[in-house]
Motif scaffolding. Structure first.
Motif, mmCIF file in Angstrom:
data_model
loop_
_atom_site.group_PDB
_atom_site.id
_atom_site.type_symbol
_atom_site.label_atom_id
_atom_site.label_comp_id
_atom_site.label_asym_id
_atom_site.label_seq_id
_atom_site.Cartn_x
_atom_site.Cartn_y
_atom_site.Cartn_z
ATOM 1 N N SER A 160 -4.213 -4.579 1.628
ATOM 2 C CA SER A 160 -3.789 -3.630 2.657
ATOM 3 C C SER A 160 -3.839 -2.220 2.108
ATOM 4 O O SER A 160 -3.684 -2.009 0.898
ATOM 5 C CB SER A 160 -2.356 -3.954 3.095
ATOM 6 O OG SER A 160 -1.787 -2.894 3.837
ATOM 7 N N GLY A 161 -4.018 -1.258 3.010
ATOM 8 C CA GLY A 161 -3.930 0.135 2.617
ATOM 9 C C GLY A 161 -2.533 0.513 2.165
ATOM 10 O O GLY A 161 -2.335 1.587 1.578
ATOM 11 N N ALA A 162 -1.560 -0.380 2.405
ATOM 12 C CA ALA A 162 -0.193 -0.132 1.933
ATOM 13 C C ALA A 162 -0.110 -0.088 0.416
ATOM 14 O O ALA A 162 0.910 0.348 -0.138
ATOM 15 C CB ALA A 162 0.748 -1.214 2.458
ATOM 16 N N TYR A 185 6.316 -5.256 0.146
ATOM 17 C CA TYR A 185 5.024 -5.642 0.714
ATOM 18 C C TYR A 185 3.893 -4.898 0.005
ATOM 19 O O TYR A 185 2.881 -5.497 -0.391
ATOM 20 C CB TYR A 185 4.996 -5.333 2.203
ATOM 21 C CG TYR A 185 3.666 -5.606 2.866
ATOM 22 C CD1 TYR A 185 3.229 -6.911 3.064
ATOM 23 C CD2 TYR A 185 2.848 -4.563 3.291
ATOM 24 C CE1 TYR A 185 2.013 -7.183 3.665
ATOM 25 C CE2 TYR A 185 1.623 -4.821 3.893
ATOM 26 C CZ TYR A 185 1.212 -6.130 4.081
ATOM 27 O OH TYR A 185 -0.006 -6.393 4.672
ATOM 28 N N ALA A 186 4.074 -3.585 -0.183
ATOM 29 C CA ALA A 186 3.044 -2.779 -0.840
ATOM 30 C C ALA A 186 2.780 -3.283 -2.258
ATOM 31 O O ALA A 186 1.623 -3.364 -2.699
ATOM 32 C CB ALA A 186 3.473 -1.312 -0.861
ATOM 33 N N GLN A 187 3.843 -3.618 -2.984
ATOM 34 C CA GLN A 187 3.655 -4.153 -4.332
ATOM 35 C C GLN A 187 2.812 -5.431 -4.296
ATOM 36 O O GLN A 187 1.892 -5.606 -5.109
ATOM 37 C CB GLN A 187 5.004 -4.472 -4.981
ATOM 38 C CG GLN A 187 4.846 -5.162 -6.326
ATOM 39 C CD GLN A 187 6.153 -5.611 -6.942
ATOM 40 O OE1 GLN A 187 6.472 -5.207 -8.061
ATOM 41 N NE2 GLN A 187 6.916 -6.439 -6.230
ATOM 42 N N PRO A 297 2.730 8.922 -1.915
ATOM 43 C CA PRO A 297 3.494 7.683 -1.804
ATOM 44 C C PRO A 297 4.612 7.755 -0.778
ATOM 45 O O PRO A 297 5.181 6.726 -0.409
ATOM 46 C CB PRO A 297 4.054 7.498 -3.221
ATOM 47 C CG PRO A 297 4.143 8.876 -3.772
ATOM 48 C CD PRO A 297 2.954 9.609 -3.195
ATOM 49 N N ASN A 298 4.918 8.960 -0.301
ATOM 50 C CA ASN A 298 5.998 9.119 0.665
ATOM 51 C C ASN A 298 5.509 9.196 2.107
ATOM 52 O O ASN A 298 6.298 9.440 3.023
ATOM 53 C CB ASN A 298 6.797 10.391 0.340
ATOM 54 C CG ASN A 298 7.427 10.320 -1.041
ATOM 55 O OD1 ASN A 298 8.062 9.322 -1.384
ATOM 56 N ND2 ASN A 298 7.247 11.367 -1.831
#
Length: 333
Positions: A160-162, A185-187, A297-298
């Protein structure tokens, strides 16, 4: 940092579908495994691969539900697989190896997204990292003999782009010191990319290539099934994914895709002849993604999806080796 993230000019676009990517590709005699291949992106990938002639094994926790979803699709079989249960993962891999079939395509596709509260598995591992990464890591290792036997295999991890939101939290991967579902989720999605890179480094000489595929932002899958409905709707509105009536906004060039368009990049990674001599890359829009050095990242809401290119921490080779070693320890614990 030296990297391989250079677009190929594949000729496809963000709007291309899985069937369009597979046009002219004959997968007769090829075997594929798709985790979560009965819902969302996995269902679209399963349909497309089977239509192109592949024999597809779908791994699912709920085989009855999978059978209903896959009814009428030829060349597909279903086997039970619970990525949170190490015994289930090992049993699935053992049954496949016992069949004696080589494995040409492994789509590590199943996943969960952003539970509202911290949930740990029986081992004490954060559930998204455990499902999205560790379960697939264990499954892939278990299937390595069949992948080697294919004499030309591809492993595609749905990411994911996350990933731009979080590197691996090396000192606290299971969020013991404070939980954020979206960061967790991003991790897990960053782990999907790093795993693909290190798999390719370790196994390319055996004919096994690894890829991480970002499908885009897809409305209408069950990925957010672990989140409250009102929270999902609020998030989708904030990101410009649905209108006020809840209808999906489809705009492939900005990453907002149908499931058929989203599955395209996954099957591109699994089959494209353009990737014959290239592995260990992050794919986007049916091509290799360029590297994006400008990471915020924000970013939140609509700002988060403006750039879905790969970011440096997701392809760092030292991190990829470190994650592999950490993952080996975790699945053996």
């Amino acid at each position: 940092m030296t990297h391989k993230q250079h677009p190929l000019e594949s000729g496809f676009t963000a709007a291309s579908t899985a069937d369009e990517v597979l046009a002219g590709i004959d997968l007769s005699g090829k075997n594929a495994v798709v985790t979560g291949g009965h819902v969302g992106l996995g269902l679209q990938a399963t349909r497309a691969l089977a239509k192109a002639g592949a024999s597809v094994t779908v791994g699912s926790r709920d085989t009855g539900r999978a059978a209903s979803a896959l009814a009428g699709i030829g060349g597909v079989e279903i086997d039970r697989l619970d990525l949170l249960d190490p015994a289930s993962v090992d049993a699935f891999a053992s049954r496949y190896l016992e069949s004696g079939r080589p494995l040409h395509i492994l789509l590590n596709n199943a996943g969960i997204m952003a539970p509202a509260e911290l949930v740990l598995d029986a081992r004490g591992y954060e559930i998204q990292f455990a499902t999205n990464h560790l379960g697939h890591f264990q499954l892939t290792l278990g299937l390595l003999p069949a992948l080697r036997a294919a004499a030309g295999a591809r492993v595609v991890n749905t990411t994911s782009g996350a990933t731009r939101m979080s590197d691996i939290r090396w000192d606290d991967p299971h969020f013991a010191t404070g939980y954020d579902g979206h960061l967790a989720y991003a991790q897990s999605k960053t782990a999907n990319v790093l795993f693909a890179i290190e798999l390719d480094r370790r196994c390319s000489e055996d004919g096994i290539r690894g890829y991480a595929a970002h499908p885009g932002i897809i409305v209408g899958t069950n990925l957010g099934g672990s989140m409250p409905v009102d929270r999902v709707r609020a998030m989708q509105l904030a990101m410009g994914l649905v209108d006020e009536s809840g209808r999906p906004i489809i705009d492939p060039e900005s990453g907002k895709k149908t499931p058929q368009q989203g599955a395209a990049t996954i099957v591109f990674g699994a089959t494209s002849p353009l990737l014959t001599d290239i592995g260990g890359v992050y794919l986007k829009d049916n091509d290799i993604s360029p590297l994006d050095d400008a990471v915020d990242p924000n970013a939140q809401g609509a700002d988060l999806i403006r750039s879905q290119n790969v970011v440096p921490h997701s392809i760092d080779p030292q991190s990829a080796r470190r994650l592999w070693e950490m993952s080996e320890r975790l699945i053996k614990a």
